[in-house]
Motif scaffolding. Structure first.
Motif, PDB file in Angstrom:
ATOM      1  N   VAL A 159      -6.108  23.746 -85.272  1.00  0.00           N
ATOM      2  CA  VAL A 159      -6.212  25.205 -85.414  1.00  0.00           C
ATOM      3  C   VAL A 159      -6.948  25.549 -86.713  1.00  0.00           C
ATOM      4  CG1 VAL A 159      -4.878  27.312 -85.855  1.00  0.00           C
ATOM      5  CG2 VAL A 159      -4.243  25.806 -83.962  1.00  0.00           C
ATOM      6  N   ARG A 160      -6.634  24.845 -87.784  1.00  0.00           N
ATOM      7  CA  ARG A 160      -7.313  25.078 -89.060  1.00  0.00           C
ATOM      8  C   ARG A 160      -8.818  24.818 -88.928  1.00  0.00           C
ATOM      9  NH1 ARG A 160      -8.406  27.586 -93.687  1.00  0.00           N
ATOM     10  NH2 ARG A 160      -8.995  26.212 -95.398  1.00  0.00           N
ATOM     11  N   LEU A 161      -9.181  23.722 -88.267  1.00  0.00           N
ATOM     12  CA  LEU A 161     -10.596  23.403 -88.071  1.00  0.00           C
ATOM     13  C   LEU A 161     -11.291  24.478 -87.237  1.00  0.00           C
ATOM     14  CD1 LEU A 161     -13.164  21.706 -87.973  1.00  0.00           C
ATOM     15  CD2 LEU A 161     -12.104  20.309 -86.187  1.00  0.00           C
TER      16      LEU A 161
ATOM     17  N   VAL B 104     -27.613  19.493 -74.152  1.00  0.00           N
ATOM     18  CA  VAL B 104     -26.474  19.377 -75.052  1.00  0.00           C
ATOM     19  C   VAL B 104     -26.465  20.610 -75.951  1.00  0.00           C
ATOM     20  CG1 VAL B 104     -25.431  18.002 -76.896  1.00  0.00           C
ATOM     21  CG2 VAL B 104     -26.541  16.860 -74.963  1.00  0.00           C
ATOM     22  N   SER B 105     -25.324  21.270 -76.059  1.00  0.00           N
ATOM     23  CA  SER B 105     -25.248  22.539 -76.784  1.00  0.00           C
ATOM     24  C   SER B 105     -25.561  22.368 -78.266  1.00  0.00           C
ATOM     25  CB  SER B 105     -23.859  23.158 -76.625  1.00  0.00           C
ATOM     26  OG  SER B 105     -22.911  22.466 -77.411  1.00  0.00           O
ATOM     27  N   ILE B 106     -26.032  23.450 -78.868  1.00  0.00           N
ATOM     28  CA  ILE B 106     -26.370  23.435 -80.298  1.00  0.00           C
ATOM     29  C   ILE B 106     -25.140  23.101 -81.136  1.00  0.00           C
ATOM     30  CG2 ILE B 106     -27.115  24.887 -82.225  1.00  0.00           C
ATOM     31  CD1 ILE B 106     -28.906  26.392 -80.218  1.00  0.00           C
ATOM     32  N   ALA B 107     -23.980  23.619 -80.726  1.00  0.00           N
ATOM     33  CA  ALA B 107     -22.755  23.378 -81.503  1.00  0.00           C
ATOM     34  C   ALA B 107     -22.427  21.890 -81.593  1.00  0.00           C
ATOM     35  CB  ALA B 107     -21.588  24.137 -80.882  1.00  0.00           C
ATOM     36  N   THR B 108     -22.886  21.114 -80.621  1.00  0.00           N
ATOM     37  CA  THR B 108     -22.595  19.680 -80.606  1.00  0.00           C
ATOM     38  C   THR B 108     -23.272  18.964 -81.770  1.00  0.00           C
ATOM     39  OG1 THR B 108     -22.562  19.888 -78.196  1.00  0.00           O
ATOM     40  CG2 THR B 108     -22.503  17.656 -79.077  1.00  0.00           C
ATOM     41  N   SER B 109     -24.314  19.597 -82.334  1.00  0.00           N
ATOM     42  CA  SER B 109     -25.003  18.980 -83.471  1.00  0.00           C
ATOM     43  C   SER B 109     -24.105  18.921 -84.708  1.00  0.00           C
ATOM     44  CB  SER B 109     -26.298  19.732 -83.795  1.00  0.00           C
ATOM     45  OG  SER B 109     -26.014  21.060 -84.204  1.00  0.00           O
ATOM     46  N   LYS B 110     -23.043  19.729 -84.727  1.00  0.00           N
ATOM     47  CA  LYS B 110     -22.022  19.592 -85.778  1.00  0.00           C
ATOM     48  C   LYS B 110     -21.158  18.397 -85.385  1.00  0.00           C
ATOM     49  CE  LYS B 110     -22.289  23.572 -88.327  1.00  0.00           C
ATOM     50  NZ  LYS B 110     -22.203  23.731 -89.779  1.00  0.00           N
ATOM     51  N   ARG B 111     -21.733  17.218 -85.523  1.00  0.00           N
ATOM     52  CA  ARG B 111     -21.147  16.024 -84.923  1.00  0.00           C
ATOM     53  C   ARG B 111     -19.755  15.714 -85.468  1.00  0.00           C
ATOM     54  NH1 ARG B 111     -24.903  10.950 -85.151  1.00  0.00           N
ATOM     55  NH2 ARG B 111     -26.288  12.455 -84.174  1.00  0.00           N
TER      56      ARG B 111
ATOM     57  N   LEU C 288     -13.095  18.555 -94.931  1.00  0.00           N
ATOM     58  CA  LEU C 288     -11.697  18.159 -95.091  1.00  0.00           C
ATOM     59  C   LEU C 288     -10.906  18.440 -93.817  1.00  0.00           C
ATOM     60  CD1 LEU C 288      -9.441  17.098 -96.899  1.00  0.00           C
ATOM     61  CD2 LEU C 288      -9.109  19.435 -97.748  1.00  0.00           C
ATOM     62  N   ALA C 289     -11.182  19.584 -93.190  1.00  0.00           N
ATOM     63  CA  ALA C 289     -10.481  19.941 -91.950  1.00  0.00           C
ATOM     64  C   ALA C 289     -10.792  18.928 -90.847  1.00  0.00           C
ATOM     65  CB  ALA C 289     -10.875  21.347 -91.511  1.00  0.00           C
ATOM     66  N   CYS C 290     -12.054  18.506 -90.753  1.00  0.00           N
ATOM     67  CA  CYS C 290     -12.441  17.501 -89.754  1.00  0.00           C
ATOM     68  C   CYS C 290     -11.725  16.182 -90.021  1.00  0.00           C
ATOM     69  CB  CYS C 290     -13.951  17.281 -89.778  1.00  0.00           C
ATOM     70  SG  CYS C 290     -14.924  18.681 -89.191  1.00  0.00           S
ATOM     71  N   GLN C 291     -11.718  15.780 -91.278  1.00  0.00           N
ATOM     72  CA  GLN C 291     -11.073  14.518 -91.650  1.00  0.00           C
ATOM     73  C   GLN C 291      -9.585  14.550 -91.318  1.00  0.00           C
ATOM     74  OE1 GLN C 291     -12.017  12.840 -95.583  1.00  0.00           O
ATOM     75  NE2 GLN C 291      -9.832  12.449 -95.866  1.00  0.00           N
ATOM     76  N   ASN C 292      -8.946  15.683 -91.574  1.00  0.00           N
ATOM     77  CA  ASN C 292      -7.513  15.805 -91.303  1.00  0.00           C
ATOM     78  C   ASN C 292      -7.209  15.654 -89.813  1.00  0.00           C
ATOM     79  OD1 ASN C 292      -6.913  16.178 -93.991  1.00  0.00           O
ATOM     80  ND2 ASN C 292      -6.829  18.413 -93.870  1.00  0.00           N
ATOM     81  N   VAL C 293      -8.068  16.238 -88.958  1.00  0.00           N
ATOM     82  CA  VAL C 293      -7.847  16.128 -87.509  1.00  0.00           C
ATOM     83  C   VAL C 293      -8.012  14.682 -87.054  1.00  0.00           C
ATOM     84  CG1 VAL C 293      -8.710  16.780 -85.226  1.00  0.00           C
ATOM     85  CG2 VAL C 293      -8.508  18.510 -87.020  1.00  0.00           C
TER      86      VAL C 293
ATOM     87  N   THR D 142     -16.672  15.525 -83.039  1.00  0.00           N
ATOM     88  CA  THR D 142     -15.928  14.268 -82.949  1.00  0.00           C
ATOM     89  C   THR D 142     -14.443  14.501 -83.205  1.00  0.00           C
ATOM     90  OG1 THR D 142     -17.861  12.995 -83.637  1.00  0.00           O
ATOM     91  CG2 THR D 142     -15.712  11.943 -83.922  1.00  0.00           C
ATOM     92  N   ALA D 143     -14.135  15.390 -84.146  1.00  0.00           N
ATOM     93  CA  ALA D 143     -12.736  15.685 -84.457  1.00  0.00           C
ATOM     94  C   ALA D 143     -12.038  16.356 -83.274  1.00  0.00           C
ATOM     95  CB  ALA D 143     -12.654  16.567 -85.702  1.00  0.00           C
ATOM     96  N   VAL D 144     -12.718  17.307 -82.620  1.00  0.00           N
ATOM     97  CA  VAL D 144     -12.128  17.966 -81.444  1.00  0.00           C
ATOM     98  C   VAL D 144     -11.892  16.936 -80.335  1.00  0.00           C
ATOM     99  CG1 VAL D 144     -12.488  19.694 -79.640  1.00  0.00           C
ATOM    100  CG2 VAL D 144     -13.131  20.208 -82.003  1.00  0.00           C
ATOM    101  N   ASN D 145     -12.873  16.063 -80.126  1.00  0.00           N
ATOM    102  CA  ASN D 145     -12.700  15.015 -79.115  1.00  0.00           C
ATOM    103  C   ASN D 145     -11.569  14.059 -79.480  1.00  0.00           C
ATOM    104  OD1 ASN D 145     -14.518  15.215 -76.800  1.00  0.00           O
ATOM    105  ND2 ASN D 145     -16.170  15.144 -78.301  1.00  0.00           N
ATOM    106  N   ARG D 146     -11.438  13.753 -80.754  1.00  0.00           N
ATOM    107  CA  ARG D 146     -10.345  12.883 -81.211  1.00  0.00           C
ATOM    108  C   ARG D 146      -9.002  13.508 -80.846  1.00  0.00           C
ATOM    109  NH1 ARG D 146      -6.471  10.143 -82.202  1.00  0.00           N
ATOM    110  NH2 ARG D 146      -5.782   9.362 -84.238  1.00  0.00           N
ATOM    111  N   PHE D 147      -8.874  14.811 -81.085  1.00  0.00           N
ATOM    112  CA  PHE D 147      -7.634  15.509 -80.752  1.00  0.00           C
ATOM    113  C   PHE D 147      -7.372  15.440 -79.244  1.00  0.00           C
ATOM    114  CE2 PHE D 147      -5.265  19.137 -79.302  1.00  0.00           C
ATOM    115  CZ  PHE D 147      -4.201  19.211 -80.184  1.00  0.00           C
ATOM    116  N   LEU D 148      -8.389  15.773 -78.451  1.00  0.00           N
ATOM    117  CA  LEU D 148      -8.196  15.800 -76.997  1.00  0.00           C
ATOM    118  C   LEU D 148      -7.902  14.409 -76.442  1.00  0.00           C
ATOM    119  CD1 LEU D 148     -10.915  18.388 -75.934  1.00  0.00           C
ATOM    120  CD2 LEU D 148      -8.435  18.681 -75.883  1.00  0.00           C
TER     121      LEU D 148
END
Length: 208
Positions: A21-23, A62-69, A6-11, A73-79
């Motif tokens: 910040v919530r995400l 590519v970092s392991i965290a990037t696998s949380k696609r 839900l946090a990803c979708q909201n961003v 994607t949500a962080v990139n959308r924000f930036l």
């Protein structure tokens, strides 16, 4: 739908400071770098994660965290909403950073850092070396201190793009501060098409 989903979708739907910040608050509970020091320049932080491409010594990927696609994607959308013309392959995400004067010489020449900070905090401006700046900082060296000229910029949800191969630092802050810096490391020159495809799928606006 989980809280994280839900946090990803909201961003993605509404890329606001509060939503990101919530995400990050939710996602960072899983990060392995908790309270580690001296990963990015001189300083410390409470939480740290690299999203996207990384290079350490002769190793890159590519970092392991990037696998949380979805989250990436949500962080990139924000930036992208803050830096619509920017390109980057990597994002450093830090919670409560304490960053002294340093420069990121592993960044690829010709590519800017795109940085901002979020959260409930005061202080936390960024000082950037600028020959025409109205502020000074002392760079300690073996031959004595050297005075650098620069300027202070507020980056609280205010996009700041600069050459991170020049000196910069973050002002001490009070409160809860998330800092994000999107950049291109020199190691990206060794990326493969497989790396680049994974980055594109995670929403990174790659340089041509």
């Amino acid at each position: 739908m989980s809280n994280m989903e839900l946090a990803c979708q909201n961003v993605v739907e509404e890329p606001t400071e509060a939503n990101l910040v919530r995400l990050l608050d939710l996602w960072s509970a899983d990060w392995k770098h908790q309270g580690r020091t001296r990963v990015v320049g001189p300083g410390a932080f409470e939480k740290y994660c690299t999203l996207g491409f990384f290079g350490h010594g002769g190793v890159c990927g590519v970092s392991i965290a990037t696998s949380k696609r979805t989250a990436c994607t949500a962080v990139n959308r924000f930036l992208k909403s803050r830096f619509p013309n920017g390109t980057w392959t990597s994002i450093a995400v830090l919670f409560n950073p304490r960053m002294g004067l340093h420069r990121d010489i592993q960044n690829m020449p010709g590519h800017l850092n795109h940085a901002l900070a979020l959260g409930d905090y005061t202080g936390g401006r960024v000082w950037i070396e600028d020959d025409k700046g109205d502020s000074t900082a002392l760079l300690a060296g073996k031959g004595g201190d050297r005075e650098l000229r620069g300027r202070w910029l507020d980056m609280h949800d205010k996009p700041v793009s600069f050459n991170a191969r020049r000196y910069h630092m973050v002002e001490p802050h009070q409160g809860s501060m998330w800092a994000l810096a999107a950049y291109v490391p020199q190691a990206y020159a060794r990326s493969t098409e497989q790396h680049r495809e994974a980055l594109r799928e995670a929403g990174f606006p790659l340089p041509v």
